[in-house]
Design a protein around this motif. Structure first.
Motif, PDB file in Angstrom:
ATOM      1  N   ASN A  71     -41.089  11.711 -53.991  1.00 15.90           N
ATOM      2  CA  ASN A  71     -40.252  12.869 -53.685  1.00 15.90           C
ATOM      3  C   ASN A  71     -39.658  12.807 -52.281  1.00 15.90           C
ATOM      4  O   ASN A  71     -38.519  13.206 -52.060  1.00 15.90           O
ATOM      5  CB  ASN A  71     -41.064  14.157 -53.837  1.00 15.90           C
ATOM      6  CG  ASN A  71     -40.689  14.922 -55.094  1.00 15.90           C
ATOM      7  OD1 ASN A  71     -39.540  14.909 -55.526  1.00 15.90           O
ATOM      8  ND2 ASN A  71     -41.669  15.591 -55.674  1.00 15.90           N
ATOM      9  N   ASN A  72     -40.457  12.341 -51.325  1.00 18.15           N
ATOM     10  CA  ASN A  72     -39.990  12.304 -49.940  1.00 18.15           C
ATOM     11  C   ASN A  72     -39.400  10.954 -49.567  1.00 18.15           C
ATOM     12  O   ASN A  72     -39.138  10.693 -48.390  1.00 18.15           O
ATOM     13  CB  ASN A  72     -41.122  12.663 -48.981  1.00 18.15           C
ATOM     14  CG  ASN A  72     -42.300  11.689 -49.094  1.00 18.15           C
ATOM     15  OD1 ASN A  72     -42.283  10.787 -49.931  1.00 18.15           O
ATOM     16  ND2 ASN A  72     -43.309  11.873 -48.255  1.00 18.15           N
ATOM     17  N   GLY A  73     -39.188  10.087 -50.557  1.00 20.06           N
ATOM     18  CA  GLY A  73     -38.602   8.786 -50.264  1.00 20.06           C
ATOM     19  C   GLY A  73     -37.107   8.872 -50.011  1.00 20.06           C
ATOM     20  O   GLY A  73     -36.416   9.773 -50.498  1.00 20.06           O
ATOM     21  N   ARG A  74     -36.594   7.927 -49.265  1.00 18.24           N
ATOM     22  CA  ARG A  74     -35.177   7.925 -48.901  1.00 18.24           C
ATOM     23  C   ARG A  74     -34.277   7.907 -50.121  1.00 18.24           C
ATOM     24  O   ARG A  74     -33.305   8.666 -50.208  1.00 18.24           O
ATOM     25  CB  ARG A  74     -34.876   6.715 -48.006  1.00 18.24           C
ATOM     26  CG  ARG A  74     -33.398   6.559 -47.658  1.00 18.24           C
ATOM     27  CD  ARG A  74     -33.188   5.420 -46.687  1.00 18.24           C
ATOM     28  NE  ARG A  74     -33.572   4.132 -47.262  1.00 18.24           N
ATOM     29  CZ  ARG A  74     -33.531   2.979 -46.589  1.00 18.24           C
ATOM     30  NH1 ARG A  74     -33.159   2.982 -45.310  1.00 18.24           N
ATOM     31  NH2 ARG A  74     -33.878   1.855 -47.155  1.00 18.24           N
ATOM     32  N   MET A  75     -34.597   7.038 -51.095  1.00 18.65           N
ATOM     33  CA  MET A  75     -33.725   6.917 -52.260  1.00 18.65           C
ATOM     34  C   MET A  75     -33.631   8.218 -53.028  1.00 18.65           C
ATOM     35  O   MET A  75     -32.548   8.668 -53.399  1.00 18.65           O
ATOM     36  CB  MET A  75     -34.217   5.805 -53.195  1.00 18.65           C
ATOM     37  CG  MET A  75     -33.391   5.713 -54.473  1.00 18.65           C
ATOM     38  SD  MET A  75     -33.924   4.419 -55.598  1.00 18.65           S
ATOM     39  CE  MET A  75     -35.565   4.980 -56.063  1.00 18.65           C
ATOM     40  N   MET A  76     -34.790   8.855 -53.300  1.00 19.20           N
ATOM     41  CA  MET A  76     -34.782  10.052 -54.117  1.00 19.20           C
ATOM     42  C   MET A  76     -34.086  11.202 -53.392  1.00 19.20           C
ATOM     43  O   MET A  76     -33.349  11.983 -53.994  1.00 19.20           O
ATOM     44  CB  MET A  76     -36.207  10.432 -54.513  1.00 19.20           C
ATOM     45  CG  MET A  76     -37.006   9.287 -55.134  1.00 19.20           C
ATOM     46  SD  MET A  76     -36.126   8.434 -56.473  1.00 19.20           S
ATOM     47  CE  MET A  76     -36.524   9.480 -57.872  1.00 19.20           C
ATOM     48  N   ARG A  77     -34.300  11.318 -52.090  1.00 16.30           N
ATOM     49  CA  ARG A  77     -33.660  12.395 -51.334  1.00 16.30           C
ATOM     50  C   ARG A  77     -32.151  12.185 -51.244  1.00 16.30           C
ATOM     51  O   ARG A  77     -31.379  13.144 -51.289  1.00 16.30           O
ATOM     52  CB  ARG A  77     -34.273  12.489 -49.934  1.00 16.30           C
ATOM     53  CG  ARG A  77     -35.688  13.050 -49.913  1.00 16.30           C
ATOM     54  CD  ARG A  77     -36.195  13.261 -48.500  1.00 16.30           C
ATOM     55  NE  ARG A  77     -36.530  11.993 -47.838  1.00 16.30           N
ATOM     56  CZ  ARG A  77     -35.822  11.415 -46.893  1.00 16.30           C
ATOM     57  NH1 ARG A  77     -34.709  11.983 -46.457  1.00 16.30           N
ATOM     58  NH2 ARG A  77     -36.205  10.267 -46.357  1.00 16.30           N
ATOM     59  N   ALA A  78     -31.730  10.929 -51.128  1.00 13.77           N
ATOM     60  CA  ALA A  78     -30.308  10.654 -50.922  1.00 13.77           C
ATOM     61  C   ALA A  78     -29.507  10.652 -52.217  1.00 13.77           C
ATOM     62  O   ALA A  78     -28.291  10.861 -52.186  1.00 13.77           O
ATOM     63  CB  ALA A  78     -30.144   9.299 -50.221  1.00 13.77           C
ATOM     64  N   THR A  79     -30.182  10.443 -53.342  1.00 15.48           N
ATOM     65  CA  THR A  79     -29.425  10.269 -54.583  1.00 15.48           C
ATOM     66  C   THR A  79     -29.365  11.513 -55.455  1.00 15.48           C
ATOM     67  O   THR A  79     -28.465  11.621 -56.308  1.00 15.48           O
ATOM     68  CB  THR A  79     -30.019   9.113 -55.423  1.00 15.48           C
ATOM     69  OG1 THR A  79     -31.418   9.343 -55.644  1.00 15.48           O
ATOM     70  CG2 THR A  79     -29.832   7.789 -54.721  1.00 15.48           C
TER      71      THR A  79
END
Length: 220
Positions: A71-79
């Motif tokens: 949830n707090n990963g860059r990919m999930m937050r950015a996409t």
């Protein structure tokens, strides 16, 4: 260009294949088969104005493709809610031609464009994660240590509708210039295949614990 009910949609400016148009496919059976054959995808997106491509596991259900992450990963937050491009590629062979400029690869690839949508319903998240795990080993989810609420909450699942997509498929021998076929150098294809080997047990397995049935797992 006309499309059938099984197409991913009329080719858009983003999906239409301009280079090697004869390799292009826009029908859903071809696109689905490639997505189903390769669990590794690459997600392209923008993060703070910078282009990023992240590899991840993907799986398809009907007309949607899914991937997961922290949830707090860059990919999930950015996409989430953003435009992304999901790609899947399978290398099937090296094509050695009579000219360096006709060397090629046999391959199958898919590009899917659209806005990433988050799966927010907890039960649906668990169902999708169960399907992912069971795609590796049938009925394995129910044998595992039960997932905890914090683990489920920390996991994000995004999906993309397969509505704007295209595939490229190349197979067969080299395509040389007609005048080059008389050149005395070997030409042909080196096939490449992904194979599934024998399962290797964790040395810390408990005594008497049986391995799952992995005989049906295929890739590529």
């Amino acid at each position: 260009m006309t499309t059938s009910p099984h197409d991913a949609g009329a080719p858009s400016a983003r999906t239409i294949v301009n280079r090697y148009r004869h390799l292009a496919h826009y029908d859903r059976p071809t696109i689905d088969a490639i997505l189903d054959a390769m669990p590794v995808a690459h997600i392209a997106y923008l993060h703070e104005g910078q282009p990023i491509v992240t590899p991840t596991l993907q799986w398809r259900e009907g007309d949607r493709v899914y991937w997961h992450g922290a949830n707090n990963g860059r990919m999930m937050r950015a996409t989430e809610g953003a435009d992304v491009c999901l790609t899947v590629s399978i290398l099937d062979g090296l094509v050695l031609a009579r000219s360096a400029f006709n060397f090629n690869v046999n391959h199958r690839s898919v590009m899917v464009f659209g806005k990433a949508e988050a799966v927010t319903d907890r039960e649906e998240k668990v169902r999708l994660l169960t399907r992912l795990i069971n795609s590796f080993a049938p009925n394995q989810w129910d044998k595992l240590r039960p997932a905890t609420a914090p683990e489920i909450n920390a996991t994000a699942i995004l999906s993309l509708k397969i509505g704007e997509a295209s595939a490229k498929v190349r197979s067969g021998p080299p395509e040389d210039n007609e005048g080059d076929y008389a050149h005395p150098v070997w030409a042909g294809v080196l096939p490449i295949r992904l194979t599934v080997g024998a399962a290797e047990p964790d040395p810390r397995n408990l005594p008497g614990v049986a391995a799952p049935d992995l005989s049906g797992y295929r890739i590529g």
